[in-house]
Scaffold this active site. Sequence first.
Site, PDB file in Angstrom:
ATOM      1  N   ASP A  73       9.407   2.686  -0.469  1.00  0.00           N
ATOM      2  CA  ASP A  73       8.403   3.365   0.341  1.00  0.00           C
ATOM      3  C   ASP A  73       8.703   3.044   1.801  1.00  0.00           C
ATOM      4  O   ASP A  73       8.313   2.002   2.316  1.00  0.00           O
ATOM      5  CB  ASP A  73       7.008   2.890  -0.063  1.00  0.00           C
ATOM      6  CG  ASP A  73       5.899   3.528   0.769  1.00  0.00           C
ATOM      7  OD1 ASP A  73       6.213   4.213   1.755  1.00  0.00           O
ATOM      8  OD2 ASP A  73       4.718   3.319   0.430  1.00  0.00           O
ATOM      9  N   LYS A 102       5.291   9.579   8.733  1.00  0.00           N
ATOM     10  CA  LYS A 102       5.105   9.098  10.096  1.00  0.00           C
ATOM     11  C   LYS A 102       6.165   9.649  11.061  1.00  0.00           C
ATOM     12  O   LYS A 102       6.038  10.752  11.554  1.00  0.00           O
ATOM     13  CB  LYS A 102       5.029   7.574  10.114  1.00  0.00           C
ATOM     14  CG  LYS A 102       3.853   7.036   9.280  1.00  0.00           C
ATOM     15  CD  LYS A 102       3.647   5.558   9.438  1.00  0.00           C
ATOM     16  CE  LYS A 102       2.545   5.041   8.523  1.00  0.00           C
ATOM     17  NZ  LYS A 102       1.202   5.528   8.831  1.00  0.00           N
ATOM     18  N   TYR A 114       0.853  -1.190   0.000  1.00  0.00           N
ATOM     19  CA  TYR A 114       0.000   0.000   0.000  1.00  0.00           C
ATOM     20  C   TYR A 114       0.885   1.235   0.000  1.00  0.00           C
ATOM     21  O   TYR A 114       1.737   1.400   0.870  1.00  0.00           O
ATOM     22  CB  TYR A 114      -0.909  -0.001   1.230  1.00  0.00           C
ATOM     23  CG  TYR A 114      -1.820   1.200   1.313  1.00  0.00           C
ATOM     24  CD1 TYR A 114      -2.900   1.331   0.440  1.00  0.00           C
ATOM     25  CD2 TYR A 114      -1.618   2.196   2.263  1.00  0.00           C
ATOM     26  CE1 TYR A 114      -3.747   2.432   0.516  1.00  0.00           C
ATOM     27  CE2 TYR A 114      -2.455   3.291   2.349  1.00  0.00           C
ATOM     28  CZ  TYR A 114      -3.515   3.411   1.467  1.00  0.00           C
ATOM     29  OH  TYR A 114      -4.345   4.497   1.537  1.00  0.00           O
TER      30      TYR A 114
END
Length: 437
Positions: free
Chosen positions: A246, A274, A151
């Site tokens: 990623d 994050k 994702y």
Amino acid sequence: MDIAPPKIEIGKSKALYEQAQKSIPGGVNSPARAFKSVGGTPLFIESAQGAYMTDVDGNEYIDYVGSWGPMIFGHADSDVVHAVQDQATSSTSFGAPTRIEIDVAELVCDLVPSIESVRMVNSGTEATMSAVRVARGFTGRDKIIKFKGNYHGHGDFFLMEAGSGPLTHGTPNSPGVTAGNAEDTLLAEYNDVENVRNLVEAHDDNVACIIVEPIAGNMGCIPPEPGFLEGLREICDEHGVVLIFDEVMTGFRVAPGGAQERYGVTPDMTCLGKIIGGGLPVGAYGGKKEIMNHVSPVGPVYQAGTLSGNPLAMRAGYAVLSKIKETQDTLYDELEAYGAALEEGLADTLDRLGLDYYQTRVGAMGCLFFTEEKVVDQATAKSTDAEMYANYFHGLLDEGVYFAPSQFEAYFFGTEHAERELETTLEAQYDVLKRIH
């Protein structure tokens, strides 16, 4: 799904959830929060401190979600809180350059092996979308390769066999994604180098980039098999393809320089989020200068954002990244020790009870699957017993332990998780698994 009613009182959460559904789609602002994967009512959180969260009904939980990864030093870390408070008195946004953007950029370039130049954005999704655009502009090619179950946010060209939310909600190909976007996205099998090689060779030098979660975290936590990342690097070198890691989830969590440092494989570009914002909305993408020099205003690839490099996010991120740099010699050993003890303690319980399971963990993130087989990709992740996980999740909630409300998400912990939290968690896991076995 047969979920036993909770033992804890969650009346206020139920009322807020009903109210929220009148003005917010599904009552949540991100699908994973809706508890669709595990059933029941999502908890509304009032506050958090250190390793603990408290919901609106006053129930306290040891938190193994950590805002889905950012809270490596725990909730309401004093350095982050003071940095944000101090910045807010000088304004929350300027729409103009600030010194703190340089400070954060220099720290990122210092810590992450692949990054020589970095652009700040506002989310992980924005980072991955921008990185792919830059890779296309740099190579002059159209197609991208992503992996089933990985994702990368909700960009149109990523929502093909995506993990986590799309897996739970049954929309691997989301309505609203055009056929043109779908045609330019090639799907590969995670942990299968030959599958990737065949895809690249079949598309006549028209593959711009391969984007991958170096440690998959959206179909549960699935580490790369030996040789997988190395194989991707080799293929990209042979065919002039940009390799994008990623590391929105893994960046600064599994090593100071992320998964690329831990596994010794350097991509051409890296996406971050994050931890880089200390819990505030933020993202970043960066890489080799020859690639990043294609980004406007230096180069022709356009990308912009009013709140990019927002001073609140930058001050929070700087507080976290500078602490990581200062403590890295002991920080990751401390996290590894806690993770190993948690993993070993849970394995002992599962073995004693005779349950089928497969555990994964890399540093301060991991996952428990109820299955007889090794989990290495989307197919094996989807074959696990999600209903058993749902009962495990709700049982732990009743015991005051909050794990990810989805089989297809990783758990996280940080420095505020210590001996007390470990003992409580292991006792709760034993009681729950014995009860639902």
